[in-house]
Every structure is written in structure tokens, then in C-alpha cells.
Design a protein around this motif. Structure first.
Motif, PDB file in Angstrom:
ATOM      1  N   GLY A  47       0.817  -1.215   0.000  1.00  0.00           N
ATOM      2  CA  GLY A  47       0.000   0.000   0.000  1.00  0.00           C
ATOM      3  C   GLY A  47       0.849   1.264   0.000  1.00  0.00           C
ATOM      4  N   ILE A  48       1.919   1.235   0.791  1.00  0.00           N
ATOM      5  CA  ILE A  48       2.766   2.429   0.909  1.00  0.00           C
ATOM      6  C   ILE A  48       3.461   2.735  -0.410  1.00  0.00           C
ATOM      7  N   TYR A  49       4.014   1.699  -1.061  1.00  0.00           N
ATOM      8  CA  TYR A  49       4.829   1.963  -2.250  1.00  0.00           C
ATOM      9  C   TYR A  49       4.040   1.930  -3.552  1.00  0.00           C
ATOM     10  N   CYS A  50       2.926   1.233  -3.564  1.00  0.00           N
ATOM     11  CA  CYS A  50       2.199   1.059  -4.835  1.00  0.00           C
ATOM     12  C   CYS A  50       0.780   1.612  -4.792  1.00  0.00           C
ATOM     13  N   GLY A  51       0.361   2.131  -3.675  1.00  0.00           N
ATOM     14  CA  GLY A  51      -0.957   2.742  -3.609  1.00  0.00           C
ATOM     15  C   GLY A  51      -1.972   1.882  -2.887  1.00  0.00           C
ATOM     16  N   VAL A  52      -2.941   2.558  -2.288  1.00  0.00           N
ATOM     17  CA  VAL A  52      -3.984   1.880  -1.506  1.00  0.00           C
ATOM     18  C   VAL A  52      -4.804   0.894  -2.349  1.00  0.00           C
ATOM     19  N   PRO A  53      -5.204   1.254  -3.593  1.00  0.00           N
ATOM     20  CA  PRO A  53      -5.999   0.280  -4.361  1.00  0.00           C
ATOM     21  C   PRO A  53      -5.278  -1.060  -4.511  1.00  0.00           C
TER      22      PRO A  53
END
Lengths: 134, 127
Positions: B102-108
């Protein structure tokens, strides 16, 4: 700048917008890419500016915020286009803070590295603007 | 090491993580179109890559969940989520890995991982 002042065909409207936002762009694009994609400058002015940005219903500041958000979430490989659109956003009246906020919000959707890369692109554009202004 | 030795080594590593039943089903289902890749992938990815015991299987499973999660290849993520449990990765560790995605690639992307992880963990009565 308001898009309801634009008139004529979509190409006319696109050219009027480009004159204000990015003067000379059509010729620059044609000069660089025209040998391999003849008519590219006119196509971009007509489609991107005349048929998209010139549409009624959403003001230019909001359109540029949307573009900056999308390019940020796509990641670092769109940095050149992001910088062009940050320039455009400043011209239509976005503040540096507004641009920074929308980029930072994209950390949620594109990840922190994408947002940090975009902030670095924004800083490059802002630095150039600040040094031209001083 | 001959190609065949590497394949056998890879086959053992692949079965150890993904389960003998799954791997045998996959190899049996291979036809002329997919067999060369199945064999090369078993030898190369599993024999050369996973077969190197410098990094233990549990750590490799955790790396895979992070990498495949970042790439968003969710079919493979599901397979490797099962493998991770086999290799001793805990529910809490899977959760912590998804947080990093989530932190590096986004919440979705992390929500995709949670959805897939829930399916796998519920199947195994771990949730």
C-alpha cells in the motif's frame, strides 16, 4: 482565462487556447515529430486542446488538477508530460500549494514513490518560475 | 549441473512451495504450446532461483508477495499466497507485507491483495 470565450472549429479553439497556454507548441511538435508523424502538431492542438480542454462544464484550473493527478499516479515515466502540465496549471492560475496538495494526495493511489517523483518534477518547474520571476 | 538436474532440483523446490498436486496438475496440463516454458520455468525459476539456499524459502515467499503484489499480477499472487503459508509465513506477516504494498504502490493495490489474501486464508481456516 475562460473557455467560453473561444470560438470557431475545434482546431480554432485549440489554437486560441494554445496561444495563451503554450505559444508555439504546434510548430515545435511538428518540427520534432512531423517527419515520422506528419500533422502531429495540428492533431494534438485539435484533439487535446480543441476537443478536450476547450469543452464547457469544467474550468481550466480543475482540468489541470485532474491532469496533474493522473500523470502523478501513472508514475515517474510521465515526468516530461507532468512538467508541461504543471507549467500549464500555473498559467491558468493554480498556486504552487494547490499543485503540491493534489500531488501529495496521489501518494494514496499511486504510492509514495510516484508522489515523491512528481513533487521533484514540480520543484523543478517552480524553481524555474521563481528564478524567472526574480 | 545438467539441464535435467536443474529441472529435477527445480521440480522439488516448486512442489515444496506450491504443493505436489498443483505442480503435477500443471505439468500434466501442459501441451506442445506451453510445455517448453513450463520446463524452462521449472528449471530456471525454481532450480536456479529458488534452488539457491542462500535465501530460505520463507523469506523468498515474503519477497514474492511484495514483488508480485507491486506488479499487480493477482492470479500469481494468490498461488504464492498459498505457497507462503506452506513456507511458514504467518497471517500477521502477510498483513504487514500488504501494508508495504500500500505504501509503495498505492492503496488500491493493497486492497486487491487483502481481497485475495482473505480468500486464501478463509479457505485454510486461518481467518
Amino acid at each position: 482565462m475562460a473557455t467560453d470565450e473561444l470560438s470557431g472549429s475545434s482546431l480554432d479553439k485549440g489554437r486560441q487556447l494554445v496561444d495563451q497556454l503554450n505559444p508555439g507548441m504546434e510548430a515545435v511538435l511538428e518540427q520534432r515529430y512531423g517527419d515520422i508523424v506528419p500533422g502531429i502538431g495540428e492533431s494534438i492542438v485539435d484533439f487535446a486542446y480543441g476537443q478536450q480542454y476547450a469543452r464547457p462544464g469544467l474550468d481550466l484550473k480543475s482540468r489541470y488538477l485532474a491532469t496533474i493527478a493522473a500523470l502523478t499516479a501513472l508514475g515517474g515515466h510521465t515526468a516530461p508530460q507532468l512538467k508541461v502540465n504543471i507549467e500549464g496549471g500555473l498559467k491558468v492560475g493554480l498556486t504552487q500549494q494547490e499543485i503540491g496538495e493534489v500531488i501529495w494526495q496521489m501518494a494514496l493511489y499511486g504510492g509514495f514513490p510516484a508522489a515523491i517523483n512528481a513533487l521533484n518534477s514540480a520543484l523543478e518547474v517552480f524553481d524555474r518560475h521563481d528564478s524567472e520571476a526574480s | 549441473m545438467t539441464d535435467n538436474e536443474l529441472f529435477e532440483k527445480g521440480l522439488a523446490a516448486r512442489k515444496g512451495t506450491l504443493g505436489a498436486e498443483y505442480v503435477e496438475k500443471n505439468l500434466a496440463a501442459a501441451d506442445d504450446f506451453t510445455r517448453p516454458f513450463q520446463e524452462a520455468m521449472t528449471a530456471w525459476c525454481w532450480g536456479f532461483g529458488w534452488g539457491d539456499d542462500t535465501i530460505d524459502a520463507k523469506t523468498r515467499s515474503m519477497m514474492n508477495l511484495a514483488m508480485i503484489g507491486a506488479l499487480g499480477k493477482m492470479n500469481e499472487w494468490e498461488i504464492h499466497c498459498r505457497g507462503a503459508i506452506t513456507n511458514g509465513v504467518t497471517v500477521e506477516e502477510i498483513r504487514a507485507i500488504i501494508h508495504v504494498v500500500g505504501i509503495y504502490c498505492g492503496v488500491p493495490q493493497s486492497l486487491e491483495c487483502f481481497r485475495t489474501a482473505r480468500k486464501v486464508l478463509e479457505e485454510q481456516d486461518l481467518l
